[in-house]
Design a protein around this motif. Structure first.
Motif, PDB file in Angstrom:
ATOM      1  N   LEU A  18      66.362  14.881  43.449  1.00 55.47           N
ATOM      2  CA  LEU A  18      65.923  15.590  44.647  1.00 55.47           C
ATOM      3  C   LEU A  18      65.736  17.079  44.382  1.00 55.47           C
ATOM      4  CD1 LEU A  18      68.178  13.800  47.278  1.00 55.47           C
ATOM      5  CD2 LEU A  18      65.689  13.649  47.129  1.00 55.47           C
ATOM      6  N   LEU A  19      66.665  17.659  43.639  1.00 57.45           N
ATOM      7  CA  LEU A  19      66.567  19.076  43.280  1.00 57.45           C
ATOM      8  C   LEU A  19      65.252  19.364  42.560  1.00 57.45           C
ATOM      9  CD1 LEU A  19      67.885  21.949  42.590  1.00 57.45           C
ATOM     10  CD2 LEU A  19      68.684  20.835  40.509  1.00 57.45           C
ATOM     11  N   LEU A  20      64.939  18.560  41.550  1.00 59.77           N
ATOM     12  CA  LEU A  20      63.713  18.779  40.779  1.00 59.77           C
ATOM     13  C   LEU A  20      62.482  18.595  41.657  1.00 59.77           C
ATOM     14  CD1 LEU A  20      64.638  16.894  37.473  1.00 59.77           C
ATOM     15  CD2 LEU A  20      64.588  19.371  37.844  1.00 59.77           C
ATOM     16  N   ALA A  21      62.495  17.585  42.502  1.00 57.10           N
ATOM     17  CA  ALA A  21      61.338  17.339  43.357  1.00 57.10           C
ATOM     18  C   ALA A  21      61.127  18.465  44.363  1.00 57.10           C
ATOM     19  CB  ALA A  21      61.512  16.006  44.080  1.00 57.10           C
ATOM     20  N   GLU A  22      62.219  18.977  44.933  1.00 52.02           N
ATOM     21  CA  GLU A  22      62.097  20.083  45.879  1.00 52.02           C
ATOM     22  C   GLU A  22      61.542  21.336  45.209  1.00 52.02           C
ATOM     23  OE1 GLU A  22      62.533  20.438  49.137  1.00 52.02           O
ATOM     24  OE2 GLU A  22      63.118  18.349  49.534  1.00 52.02           O
ATOM     25  N   LYS A  23      61.855  21.509  43.942  1.00 54.76           N
ATOM     26  CA  LYS A  23      61.355  22.657  43.195  1.00 54.76           C
ATOM     27  C   LYS A  23      60.001  22.369  42.548  1.00 54.76           C
ATOM     28  CE  LYS A  23      65.822  24.814  42.137  1.00 54.76           C
ATOM     29  NZ  LYS A  23      65.515  26.164  42.679  1.00 54.76           N
ATOM     30  N   ASP A  24      59.452  21.175  42.799  1.00 50.89           N
ATOM     31  CA  ASP A  24      58.161  20.749  42.257  1.00 50.89           C
ATOM     32  C   ASP A  24      58.160  20.806  40.724  1.00 50.89           C
ATOM     33  OD1 ASP A  24      55.592  19.737  42.506  1.00 50.89           O
ATOM     34  OD2 ASP A  24      54.657  21.721  42.568  1.00 50.89           O
ATOM     35  N   LEU A  25      59.266  20.343  40.144  1.00 47.34           N
ATOM     36  CA  LEU A  25      59.400  20.271  38.694  1.00 47.34           C
ATOM     37  C   LEU A  25      59.310  18.799  38.287  1.00 47.34           C
ATOM     38  CD1 LEU A  25      62.375  22.773  38.246  1.00 47.34           C
ATOM     39  CD2 LEU A  25      59.931  23.214  37.830  1.00 47.34           C
ATOM     40  N   HIS A  26      58.255  18.457  37.612  1.00 46.81           N
ATOM     41  CA  HIS A  26      58.016  17.063  37.258  1.00 46.81           C
ATOM     42  C   HIS A  26      58.913  16.644  36.097  1.00 46.81           C
ATOM     43  CE1 HIS A  26      54.593  17.022  39.946  1.00 46.81           C
ATOM     44  NE2 HIS A  26      54.164  18.128  39.373  1.00 46.81           N
ATOM     45  N   CYS A  27      59.322  15.382  36.113  1.00 47.78           N
ATOM     46  CA  CYS A  27      60.129  14.864  35.014  1.00 47.78           C
ATOM     47  C   CYS A  27      59.887  13.375  34.846  1.00 47.78           C
ATOM     48  CB  CYS A  27      61.617  15.145  35.229  1.00 47.78           C
ATOM     49  SG  CYS A  27      62.410  14.057  36.430  1.00 47.78           S
ATOM     50  N   ASP A  28      60.126  12.924  33.650  1.00 48.37           N
ATOM     51  CA  ASP A  28      60.077  11.500  33.334  1.00 48.37           C
ATOM     52  C   ASP A  28      61.494  10.966  33.505  1.00 48.37           C
ATOM     53  OD1 ASP A  28      59.331   9.007  32.400  1.00 48.37           O
ATOM     54  OD2 ASP A  28      59.637   9.553  30.301  1.00 48.37           O
ATOM     55  N   THR A  29      61.656   9.893  34.278  1.00 51.55           N
ATOM     56  CA  THR A  29      62.990   9.332  34.488  1.00 51.55           C
ATOM     57  C   THR A  29      63.174   8.081  33.644  1.00 51.55           C
ATOM     58  OG1 THR A  29      62.201   8.081  36.415  1.00 51.55           O
ATOM     59  CG2 THR A  29      63.195  10.238  36.827  1.00 51.55           C
ATOM     60  N   SER A 199      60.134  14.768  48.708  1.00 56.65           N
ATOM     61  CA  SER A 199      61.055  14.663  47.578  1.00 56.65           C
ATOM     62  C   SER A 199      61.882  13.387  47.621  1.00 56.65           C
ATOM     63  CB  SER A 199      62.001  15.868  47.543  1.00 56.65           C
ATOM     64  OG  SER A 199      62.824  15.900  48.714  1.00 56.65           O
ATOM     65  N   PHE A 200      62.050  12.824  48.817  1.00 58.70           N
ATOM     66  CA  PHE A 200      62.929  11.671  48.976  1.00 58.70           C
ATOM     67  C   PHE A 200      62.214  10.339  48.748  1.00 58.70           C
ATOM     68  CE2 PHE A 200      66.213   9.077  50.994  1.00 58.70           C
ATOM     69  CZ  PHE A 200      67.359   9.779  50.683  1.00 58.70           C
ATOM     70  N   ARG A 201      60.906  10.343  48.803  1.00 56.65           N
ATOM     71  CA  ARG A 201      60.162   9.089  48.752  1.00 56.65           C
ATOM     72  C   ARG A 201      60.377   8.282  47.481  1.00 56.65           C
ATOM     73  NH1 ARG A 201      54.877  11.888  51.537  1.00 56.65           N
ATOM     74  NH2 ARG A 201      55.861  12.195  53.571  1.00 56.65           N
ATOM     75  N   PRO A 202      60.444   8.919  46.295  1.00 54.99           N
ATOM     76  CA  PRO A 202      60.705   8.111  45.096  1.00 54.99           C
ATOM     77  C   PRO A 202      62.038   7.375  45.142  1.00 54.99           C
ATOM     78  CG  PRO A 202      59.805  10.246  44.477  1.00 54.99           C
ATOM     79  CD  PRO A 202      60.121  10.318  45.937  1.00 54.99           C
ATOM     80  N   LEU A 203      63.049   7.944  45.803  1.00 52.52           N
ATOM     81  CA  LEU A 203      64.340   7.267  45.919  1.00 52.52           C
ATOM     82  C   LEU A 203      64.216   6.008  46.759  1.00 52.52           C
ATOM     83  CD1 LEU A 203      65.215  10.110  44.912  1.00 52.52           C
ATOM     84  CD2 LEU A 203      67.259   9.852  46.322  1.00 52.52           C
ATOM     85  N   LEU A 204      63.341   6.046  47.756  1.00 51.16           N
ATOM     86  CA  LEU A 204      63.155   4.887  48.622  1.00 51.16           C
ATOM     87  C   LEU A 204      62.438   3.752  47.908  1.00 51.16           C
ATOM     88  CD1 LEU A 204      62.153   6.672  51.959  1.00 51.16           C
ATOM     89  CD2 LEU A 204      64.415   5.871  51.239  1.00 51.16           C
ATOM     90  N   GLU A 205      61.799   4.077  46.777  1.00 46.15           N
ATOM     91  CA  GLU A 205      61.109   3.051  46.003  1.00 46.15           C
ATOM     92  C   GLU A 205      61.988   2.450  44.917  1.00 46.15           C
ATOM     93  OE1 GLU A 205      58.174   1.929  46.926  1.00 46.15           O
ATOM     94  OE2 GLU A 205      58.324   3.366  48.583  1.00 46.15           O
ATOM     95  N   ASP A 206      63.199   2.963  44.758  1.00 47.09           N
ATOM     96  CA  ASP A 206      64.099   2.409  43.749  1.00 47.09           C
ATOM     97  C   ASP A 206      64.393   0.941  44.032  1.00 47.09           C
ATOM     98  OD1 ASP A 206      64.268   4.723  42.358  1.00 47.09           O
ATOM     99  OD2 ASP A 206      66.351   5.177  42.836  1.00 47.09           O
ATOM    100  N   HIS A 207      64.465   0.182  42.964  1.00 48.51           N
ATOM    101  CA  HIS A 207      64.814  -1.235  43.098  1.00 48.51           C
ATOM    102  C   HIS A 207      65.850  -1.577  42.051  1.00 48.51           C
ATOM    103  CE1 HIS A 207      64.540  -5.542  43.615  1.00 48.51           C
ATOM    104  NE2 HIS A 207      64.298  -5.678  42.322  1.00 48.51           N
ATOM    105  N   VAL A 208      67.005  -2.001  42.498  1.00 46.03           N
ATOM    106  CA  VAL A 208      68.079  -2.393  41.593  1.00 46.03           C
ATOM    107  C   VAL A 208      67.926  -3.882  41.284  1.00 46.03           C
ATOM    108  CG1 VAL A 208      70.567  -2.533  41.261  1.00 46.03           C
ATOM    109  CG2 VAL A 208      69.595  -0.663  42.609  1.00 46.03           C
TER     110      VAL A 208
END
Length: 222
Positions: A18-29, A199-208
């Protein structure tokens, strides 16, 4: 390329995401199954824990607190700790509250028992711990409701890492369906605002794998 090693239901990893997304810093997870104790990962972080962030210049950062402070200093354009000494102190106070107190009293008792024990095959979940987590979450939701009623955001007028930390921990508990939203409408309204942020939308797409999220988890109007 910036790379973040994480696991799906790690609240600390989600704080960094969330921190990175709010700062618009892209990363590979990259999902790191820490229980496998891969030699290549241990060479990067001998603690064997996530989050682990590798910066584009090769700088390796471990521990959510270290990563937060580093990114705030290196990328101050979008401040998330606050713009005054007092605001930063209050944000840090709430960071401790949610990442340590909430984490110990709620997240560990629910996610630790229901998720981590399952994936690590380290025994049966403790019904006492789960019961304690479900009891304790009401106390914390009451506190979030109080803060949300008396302030624009949890730490004050501006969205901050206090909101990120609280939302990150709640999101992993919510994935398991253990947040009693109906009993805490003020906290629910605050969380709905968080869920609506890009920033939160990618978390909502997580699938365990093997653990589907409840129907409301991805619903912005839950």
């Amino acid at each position: 390329m910036r790379t973040l090693y994480h696991i799906w239901l790690s609240a600390q990893s989600r704080i960094v995401r969330l921190l990175l997304a709010e700062k618009d810093l892209h990363c590979d997870t990259k999902v790191e199954r820490v229980w496998e104790r891969r030699e290549e990962f241990l060479a990067l972080n001998p603690t064997g824990e996530v989050p682990l962030l590798i910066e584009p210049d090769g700088t390796t950062l471990t521990d959510v607190w270290v990563i937060v402070e580093y990114m705030e200093e290196m990328h101050p354009e979008v401040p998330l700790l606050g713009d005054t000494t007092l605001a930063r102190a209050e944000t840090r106070r709430l960071l401790v509250w949610f990442d340590q107190k909430f984490g110990r009293e709620v997240t560990e008792n629910l996610v630790g028992e229901k998720f981590m024990k399952r994936v690590t095959r380290s025994g049966q979940p403790s019904s006492d711990a789960i019961r304690a987590g479900r009891h304790n979450v009401h106390y914390h939701l009451d506190y979030i409701s109080y803060l949300a009623e008396t302030r624009r955001w949890l730490a004050g007028d501006e969205f901050s890492l206090a909101d990120i930390a609280a939302a990150a921990h709640l999101s992993v508990v919510d994935y398991l369906g253990d947040v009693p939203w109906d009993a805490h409408p003020e906290a629910r309204q605050w969380y709905s605002r968080i869920k609506s942020r890009p920033s939160f939308r990618p978390l909502l797409e997580d699938h365990v794998p093997g653990i589907p999220a409840p129907a409301h988890y991805r619903d912005l109007d839950f």
